[in-house]
Motif scaffolding. Structure first.
Motif, short mmCIF file in Angstrom:
data_model
loop_
_atom_site.label_atom_id
_atom_site.label_comp_id
_atom_site.label_asym_id
_atom_site.label_seq_id
_atom_site.Cartn_x
_atom_site.Cartn_y
_atom_site.Cartn_z
N VAL A 1 -1.17 -14.55 -0.90
CA VAL A 1 -1.13 -13.11 -0.74
C VAL A 1 0.57 -12.74 -1.05
CG1 VAL A 1 -0.86 -11.35 0.93
CG2 VAL A 1 -2.83 -12.57 1.08
N SER A 2 0.43 -11.83 -1.91
CA SER A 2 1.87 -11.17 -2.28
C SER A 2 2.01 -9.67 -2.03
CB SER A 2 2.48 -11.26 -3.51
OG SER A 2 2.48 -12.75 -3.88
N PHE A 3 3.12 -9.01 -1.30
CA PHE A 3 2.91 -7.78 -1.27
C PHE A 3 4.60 -7.09 -1.45
CE2 PHE A 3 4.26 -4.41 1.78
CZ PHE A 3 3.37 -3.25 1.33
N ALA A 4 4.36 -5.90 -1.91
CA ALA A 4 5.47 -5.10 -2.14
C ALA A 4 5.48 -3.57 -1.87
CB ALA A 4 6.15 -5.19 -3.75
N TYR A 5 6.21 -2.78 -1.31
CA TYR A 5 5.98 -1.81 -0.85
C TYR A 5 5.62 -0.62 -2.16
CZ TYR A 5 6.99 -2.80 4.03
OH TYR A 5 7.13 -3.36 5.25
N ASN A 6 6.30 -0.90 -3.09
CA ASN A 6 6.22 -0.14 -4.23
C ASN A 6 6.71 -0.89 -5.47
OD1 ASN A 6 8.87 0.70 -4.74
ND2 ASN A 6 8.56 1.91 -2.81
N ASP A 7 6.30 -0.59 -6.61
CA ASP A 7 6.57 -1.07 -7.88
C ASP A 7 8.22 -1.25 -7.90
OD1 ASP A 7 4.00 -1.16 -8.49
OD2 ASP A 7 3.99 0.82 -9.85
N SER A 8 8.94 -0.26 -7.52
CA SER A 8 10.40 -0.43 -7.72
C SER A 8 11.00 -1.39 -6.70
CB SER A 8 11.11 0.90 -7.57
OG SER A 8 10.76 1.45 -6.29
N THR A 9 10.43 -2.02 -5.59
CA THR A 9 11.01 -2.66 -4.61
C THR A 9 10.68 -4.33 -4.82
OG1 THR A 9 9.19 -2.26 -3.06
CG2 THR A 9 11.18 -0.72 -2.89
N PRO A 10 11.41 -5.01 -4.52
CA PRO A 10 10.86 -6.47 -4.36
C PRO A 10 9.95 -7.02 -3.61
CG PRO A 10 13.21 -6.41 -3.41
CD PRO A 10 12.88 -4.88 -3.87
N GLU A 11 9.26 -7.90 -3.88
CA GLU A 11 8.23 -8.38 -3.09
C GLU A 11 8.64 -8.94 -1.60
OE1 GLU A 11 6.25 -11.57 -4.88
OE2 GLU A 11 4.69 -10.28 -5.92
N VAL A 12 8.00 -8.31 -0.48
CA VAL A 12 8.54 -8.88 0.98
C VAL A 12 7.79 -10.14 1.24
CG1 VAL A 12 8.39 -8.10 3.41
CG2 VAL A 12 8.67 -6.15 1.62
N LEU A 13 6.51 -10.19 0.70
CA LEU A 13 5.73 -11.47 0.89
C LEU A 13 5.45 -11.94 -0.57
CD1 LEU A 13 3.43 -10.44 3.94
CD2 LEU A 13 5.56 -11.84 4.14
N SER A 14 5.65 -13.35 -0.60
CA SER A 14 5.44 -13.91 -1.87
C SER A 14 4.41 -15.17 -1.91
CB SER A 14 6.55 -14.15 -2.68
OG SER A 14 6.18 -14.58 -3.92
N HIS A 15 3.00 -15.01 -2.41
CA HIS A 15 2.33 -16.40 -2.66
C HIS A 15 2.16 -16.90 -1.30
CE1 HIS A 15 2.31 -15.58 -6.83
NE2 HIS A 15 3.61 -15.45 -6.82
N VAL A 16 1.69 -16.04 -0.20
CA VAL A 16 1.35 -16.62 1.09
C VAL A 16 0.06 -17.03 1.43
CG1 VAL A 16 1.53 -16.06 3.75
CG2 VAL A 16 3.20 -15.22 2.17
#
Length: 576
Positions: free
Chosen positions: A344-359
């Motif tokens: 699982v990866s997650f970013a709030y929008n396209d212009s912000t870095p990922e908060v979670l990456s490949h969890v």
């Protein structure tokens, strides 16, 4: 604009009967206004030259007719004002229900960007102006156009020459109105924006009034408000500038029409081509003709207000929820709570870095899982993905082997209970706030939930027990009491999955002890995620995850992680 107008027309559909009745009485009102000057012309040109007895009979009959016509006009105005306004209020009701329902569908990401005061402005003042337009708009147009066209036809039959004189100014009036109206529309739209901004500022100030007073920063808030208020005033001043030019210009044009008729009529009388009776009738009809023009002037202002409000309404309605049920979504079965994060990866929008990456993470049903780490590491975000408050950017989350995106939102969220640090209680009684967890619960179930949350004793000590009003956001209760009510609410919901988001971090030691006991009671035999600030509260967790900006840095039991001497060990000695 045409698209919005077509959409606006659809709100009349449920009220077609009253709408057409409103139009009928608008036509009758216009017909009465057009007929009475004709009767006066007949009296002044024919009746006054009849024999006295015959004239008296005619006058009585025509008087009765005019009284009846006035009565018809009176009821027409009553119907338009009464039932027409009710129709407008019903349309406002429908639109408010629609936009409120739409607000409920929009995800957290929408509310992350919006201000409550601005949204309130759209659901209150904007909708009022829209309903006023939708009530008065059609009838004003019908009445005004009938009077203008009717007066034109009658005036043409009386004297084509005077009619030409009367309509000489119309083309100039239309051109003037067109150019000024364009500026006025932009100005009224800017008004809407400024009203929403100042509403947002007021809402923000009043919600945080205790913080304001605790820092004695009333003067700062006054200055901030003054800036917003001056922006609103300037926007109003600009719109009134164009509105003043509009009304003054068109008012002058209507007066010039009367001047043209009087000058031309006097000349034609001296030439013998028009008699005095025709000029009198003409002047009477000029008022019938110019009054609807003034009405249309007022309607233009009303249209700018209402239509700019409707544009803002449609802006909100056009926002598609970024999280909603898929077409093949199923009702979630009774879940055990076996949760799996798969890359699982997650970013709030396209212009912000990922908060979670490949969890990737497996949480067996009934597990007690704790999440720790520095602020911004993604602890709350990870837990917010489970009830789909936000949608994963990539990867998938499954519960009992089912992708959560394949479940309906309602059936998924009904099986997840959340206790947060910032407890939100609604204005109302203790009982109503606990009942929120399960609206169809019995009194006994509510009382039992309160007992399970260690809340029953303090509730019974309140002035009216469970019926005690707790004030806005539960302001009359202590932090520990509010937290126990929120736990009671989740006990009543009885979900298989729990999320505790730093639920005790803001409490004193005594309150923390009582609340922690309630939380542990609640967590028995449920899949539980605990976001912890005080690490001493999670010693009994079956697994502890240490999150950093790079993902899950460590995982294990409390004793094991301390023995490793890594990040967790440093955090533990730092906080505890």
């Amino acid at each position: 604009m045409n698209k919005n107008l077509k959409k606006m027309m659809t709100y009349y559909r449920p009220y077609r009967k009253i709408f057409w009745a409103d139009m009928l009485f608008a036509i009758l009102d216009a017909a009465v206004a057009l007929s009475i000057p004709l009767i006066i012309r007949y009296i002044t040109s024919k009746v006054v030259f009849m024999e006295p007895d015959q004239a008296l009979h005619k006058i009585i009959m025509l008087g009765i007719a005019m009284v009846l016509m006035v009565a018809v006009g009176c009821y027409s105005k009553f119907f338009i004002c009464n039932y027409g306004h009710v129709m407008g209020a019903k349309i406002e009701y429908d639109m408010r229900a629609e936009i409120f329902g739409h607000f409920q569908k929009l995800s957290f990401s929408f509310y992350d960007e919006e201000k409550v005061g601005q949204l309130m402005s759209r659901i209150t003042s904007d909708l009022f102006d829209i309903s006023e337009l939708m009530h008065h708009g059609p009838e004003n147009i019908v009445i005004s156009m009938l009077k203008i066209l009717g007066a034109f036809v009658i005036l043409l039959n009386i004297s084509p020459r005077l009619t030409v004189a009367a309509f000489l100014m119309i083309p100039f009036m239309i051109v003037y109105a067109y150019f000024v109206n364009r500026h006025m529309r932009k100005a009224f739209r800017q008004n809407r924006i400024k009203i929403a901004e100042i509403n947002a500022q007021i809402e923000d100030n009043l919600s945080g009034i205790r913080v304001v007073k605790s820092f004695a920063n009333e003067d700062i808030e006054q200055k901030k408000f003054r800036v917003g208020n001056e922006g609103f005033l300037n926007a109003k001043r600009n719109s009134y500038h164009y509105m003043g030019a509009f009304q003054a210009g068109l008012g002058s044009f209507t007066t010039l029409i009367q001047v043209c008729v009087i000058v031309a009529g006097t000349y034609f009388i001296t030439q013998g081509s028009v008699d005095v009776n025709d000029l009198i009738t003409f002047i009477l009809y000029i008022s019938v003709f110019t009054d609807p023009i003034r009405t249309l002037i007022d309607f233009t202002e009303q249209f700018q207000n209402g239509y700019s409000g409707f544009e803002r309404f449609m802006e909100i309605m056009s926002i598609e929820p970024d999280i909603e049920d898929s077409e093949d979504a199923i009702e979630a079965p009774v879940l055990k709570g076996d949760i799996c994060f798969k890359d699982v990866s997650f970013a709030y929008n396209d212009s912000t870095p990922e908060v979670l990456s490949h969890v990737s993470l497996n949480v067996p049903a009934g597990s007690y899982m704790a999440l720790v780490g520095s602020s911004g590491a993604g602890k709350t975000t990870l837990c917010s993905l489970i009830p789909r408050f936000y949608e994963v950017t990539s990867g998938e989350i499954t519960i009992d082997g089912i992708d959560i995106r394949k479940m309906t939102l309602k059936s998924l969220r009904n099986q997840i209970g959340i206790v947060q640090q910032d407890v939100y209680l609604f204005a109302g009684s203790v009982y109503e706030n606990i009942l929120y967890g399960k609206p169809d619960a019995t009194e006994e179930e509510v009382y039992q939930a309160a007992k399970n949350a260690n809340a029953h004793e303090f509730i019974m000590s309140l002035p009216e027990g469970y019926q005690t009003d707790i004030g806005q956001r539960g302001i009359k209760l202590s932090g520990g009491q509010k937290q126990r009510l929120s736990i009671a609410r989740v006990f009543l919901k009885n979900p298989p999955i729990l999320i505790f988001d730093e639920a005790t971090s803001a409490l004193d030691n005594e309150s923390e002890r009582v609340v922690q006991e309630s939380l542990e009671h609640l967590a028995k035999n449920r899949t539980t995620f605990v976001i912890a600030h005080r690490l001493s509260t999670i010693r009994n967790a079956e697994k502890i995850l240490v999150l950093t900006e790079d993902g899950i840095a460590e995982q294990g039991t409390h004793e094991g992680l301390l023995a490793n001497g890594g990040i967790y060990e440093k955090l533990y000695h730092m906080h505890d």
